[in-house]
Design an enzyme around this catalytic site. Structure first.
Site, PDB file in Angstrom:
ATOM      1  N   TYR A 228       1.043  -0.943   0.163  1.00  0.00           N
ATOM      2  CA  TYR A 228      -0.175  -0.184   0.169  1.00  0.00           C
ATOM      3  C   TYR A 228       0.865   1.165  -0.331  1.00  0.00           C
ATOM      4  O   TYR A 228       1.887   1.656   0.633  1.00  0.00           O
ATOM      5  CB  TYR A 228      -0.764   0.238   1.630  1.00  0.00           C
ATOM      6  CG  TYR A 228      -2.547  -1.348   1.193  1.00  0.00           C
ATOM      7  CD1 TYR A 228      -2.180  -1.702  -0.195  1.00  0.00           C
ATOM      8  CD2 TYR A 228      -2.927  -1.442   2.677  1.00  0.00           C
ATOM      9  CE1 TYR A 228      -3.230  -2.653   0.072  1.00  0.00           C
ATOM     10  CE2 TYR A 228      -4.028  -1.845   1.786  1.00  0.00           C
ATOM     11  CZ  TYR A 228      -4.113  -2.459   0.674  1.00  0.00           C
ATOM     12  OH  TYR A 228      -5.789  -3.932   1.251  1.00  0.00           O
TER      13      TYR A 228
ATOM     14  N   SER B  22     -13.337  -3.283  -0.472  1.00  0.00           N
ATOM     15  CA  SER B  22     -14.277  -2.442  -1.600  1.00  0.00           C
ATOM     16  C   SER B  22     -15.825  -2.143  -0.816  1.00  0.00           C
ATOM     17  O   SER B  22     -16.746  -2.817  -2.176  1.00  0.00           O
ATOM     18  CB  SER B  22     -14.091  -2.910  -3.203  1.00  0.00           C
ATOM     19  OG  SER B  22     -14.306  -1.806  -3.926  1.00  0.00           O
ATOM     20  N   PRO B  23     -16.775  -1.911   0.021  1.00  0.00           N
ATOM     21  CA  PRO B  23     -17.754  -2.539   0.561  1.00  0.00           C
ATOM     22  C   PRO B  23     -18.705  -1.467  -0.549  1.00  0.00           C
ATOM     23  O   PRO B  23     -19.865  -1.499  -0.446  1.00  0.00           O
ATOM     24  CB  PRO B  23     -17.683  -2.556   2.022  1.00  0.00           C
ATOM     25  CG  PRO B  23     -15.985  -1.365   1.730  1.00  0.00           C
ATOM     26  CD  PRO B  23     -15.059  -2.170   1.723  1.00  0.00           C
ATOM     27  N   LEU B  24     -17.858  -0.500  -0.572  1.00  0.00           N
ATOM     28  CA  LEU B  24     -19.007   0.857  -1.823  1.00  0.00           C
ATOM     29  C   LEU B  24     -18.828   0.641  -2.645  1.00  0.00           C
ATOM     30  O   LEU B  24     -19.107   1.772  -3.635  1.00  0.00           O
ATOM     31  CB  LEU B  24     -18.320   2.021  -0.741  1.00  0.00           C
ATOM     32  CG  LEU B  24     -18.745   2.148   0.715  1.00  0.00           C
ATOM     33  CD1 LEU B  24     -18.327   4.061   0.997  1.00  0.00           C
ATOM     34  CD2 LEU B  24     -20.188   1.959   1.425  1.00  0.00           C
TER      35      LEU B  24
ATOM     36  N   GLY C 185     -16.805   3.101  -4.468  1.00  0.00           N
ATOM     37  CA  GLY C 185     -17.566   4.668  -4.045  1.00  0.00           C
ATOM     38  C   GLY C 185     -18.566   5.302  -4.524  1.00  0.00           C
ATOM     39  O   GLY C 185     -19.531   5.299  -4.768  1.00  0.00           O
TER      40      GLY C 185
ATOM     41  N   LEU D 204     -21.126   3.419  -4.040  1.00  0.00           N
ATOM     42  CA  LEU D 204     -22.516   2.813  -3.891  1.00  0.00           C
ATOM     43  C   LEU D 204     -22.474   4.089  -2.458  1.00  0.00           C
ATOM     44  O   LEU D 204     -23.009   3.831  -1.556  1.00  0.00           O
ATOM     45  CB  LEU D 204     -22.295   1.559  -2.961  1.00  0.00           C
ATOM     46  CG  LEU D 204     -22.533   0.765  -4.218  1.00  0.00           C
ATOM     47  CD1 LEU D 204     -22.325  -1.366  -2.961  1.00  0.00           C
ATOM     48  CD2 LEU D 204     -24.288   0.049  -4.472  1.00  0.00           C
TER      49      LEU D 204
ATOM     50  N   GLY E  94     -23.660   7.261  -3.077  1.00  0.00           N
ATOM     51  CA  GLY E  94     -24.300   7.946  -3.097  1.00  0.00           C
ATOM     52  C   GLY E  94     -23.544   8.450  -4.969  1.00  0.00           C
ATOM     53  O   GLY E  94     -23.754   9.974  -5.013  1.00  0.00           O
TER      54      GLY E  94
END
Length: 319
Positions: free
Chosen positions: A53, A211-213, A216, A218, A220
């Site tokens: 990272y 990557s739960p969204l 990004g 998810l 909005g």
């Protein structure tokens, strides 16, 4: 904060895991330290990182940022369940990558130096290595554990049958084996429901969702011109119809899109924690608020209609 055990281990972790992918490239060191301090204030005890990272080969930029935070003392290291990863190349030399015993040993020592700690709680294989035998991998991990450099072993981006291979090889050596698998998982990407989650549940392996969204999407994205610029028009167009329905549902139930996406993950069977990647304290506070959202059956059904998932295999594609 809510807690649970990670897989079948005795290790207790927070229901949200603090991902550090943005520390360095997107978030300054000062702000990264502030986010980690706030995470402890909120009760998050599980932090996730990787030796690559920061994306400066061989530099371990993000691990260095975490290490300098640990060095400030006051219980920062002691209160943190620290996970980092090994696999990706750290140089152009042929043995400075993958999961050979040589690379595992060298990468672990390098991570410990950068992180300014003498042990890693969860040492995770960042990818499966099809060219290194499991006996070699587990022997290397066993040596590190005997030396006190790691406490547990996890995986990331494994298929269900890789979990089975790894666990069976560990059992043959009378080792605990894997306690966690970190996979991409969110409303828009539900592939692991077929085999990874069933395998993890059968072997007592906790599942962490990266990557739960959906990078990004998810959060909005249709409401934000800035967020929309992060995606190629054709990629956004592919999901636009679903996202319109999703954001309309969020308006209907009075939930922020990012929080609803996290709350949905927290409701999933076999899922230990989403790995969140806040770029600010505000992002972190918003993510923690998802812990208080309860989704009833009607909302869960609507979400399945918008983002269809999978049955466990083989029922998903056969009888």
């Amino acid at each position: 904060m809510k807690y649970c055990q990670l897989g079948r281990s005795g290790l207790t972790v927070s229901r949200l895991c603090l991902g550090t992918l943005n520390f360095g490239p997107e978030t300054s060191e000062e702000d990264s330290h502030t986010i980690m301090d706030r995470a402890h204030q909120l009760g998050l005890n599980h932090f996730d990182s990787s030796n690559v990272y920061g994306w400066k080969r061989g530099d371990g930029w993000t691990e260095q940022i975490i290490g300098r935070w640990f060095a400030q003392g006051r219980g920062r290291r002691e209160r943190t369940v620290l996970g980092t990863k090994v696999y990706e190349p750290t140089s152009d030399w042929p043995n400075d990558g993958r999961l050979s015993a040589r690379h595992i040993r060298q990468a672990c020592d390098d991570s410990l130096r950068r992180l300014k700690t003498d042990y890693i709680d969860i040492y995770q294989m960042h990818h499966v290595d099809r060219n290194t035998p499991w006996d070699e991998i587990w022997e290397a991990m066993d040596v590190l554990r005997t030396q006190g450099k790691i406490l547990y072993v996890g995986s990331s981006n494994f298929a269900g049958w890789h979990l089975a291979q790894a666990q069976d090889a560990a059992t043959a050596r009378s080792m605990l084996g894997l306690i966690s698998e970190q996979s991409i998982y969110n409303l828009a990407t539900r592939d692991i429901e077929r085999e990874v989650i069933p395998a993890a549940q059968a072997y007592g392996i906790g599942v962490l969702a990266w990557s739960p969204l959906h990078r990004g999407m998810l959060a909005g994205v249709l409401r934000s011109e800035v967020a929309a610029t992060r995606y190629k028009p054709e990629h956004l167009a592919k999901h636009r119809a679903q996202l319109e329905q999703y954001e309309a549902l969020c308006d209907e139930i009075g939930a922020e899109p990012a929080q609803l996406a996290l709350a949905w993950l927290l409701s999933r069977p076999g899922l230990t924690s989403p790995v969140i990647g806040p770029q600010s304290v505000k992002d972190l506070d918003s993510a923690v608020a998802a812990l208080d959202i309860h989704l009833d059956d009607a909302v869960l059904t609507r979400l399945d209609e918008i983002f269809p998932g999978y049955l466990p295999a083989p029922e998903d594609y056969a009888w």
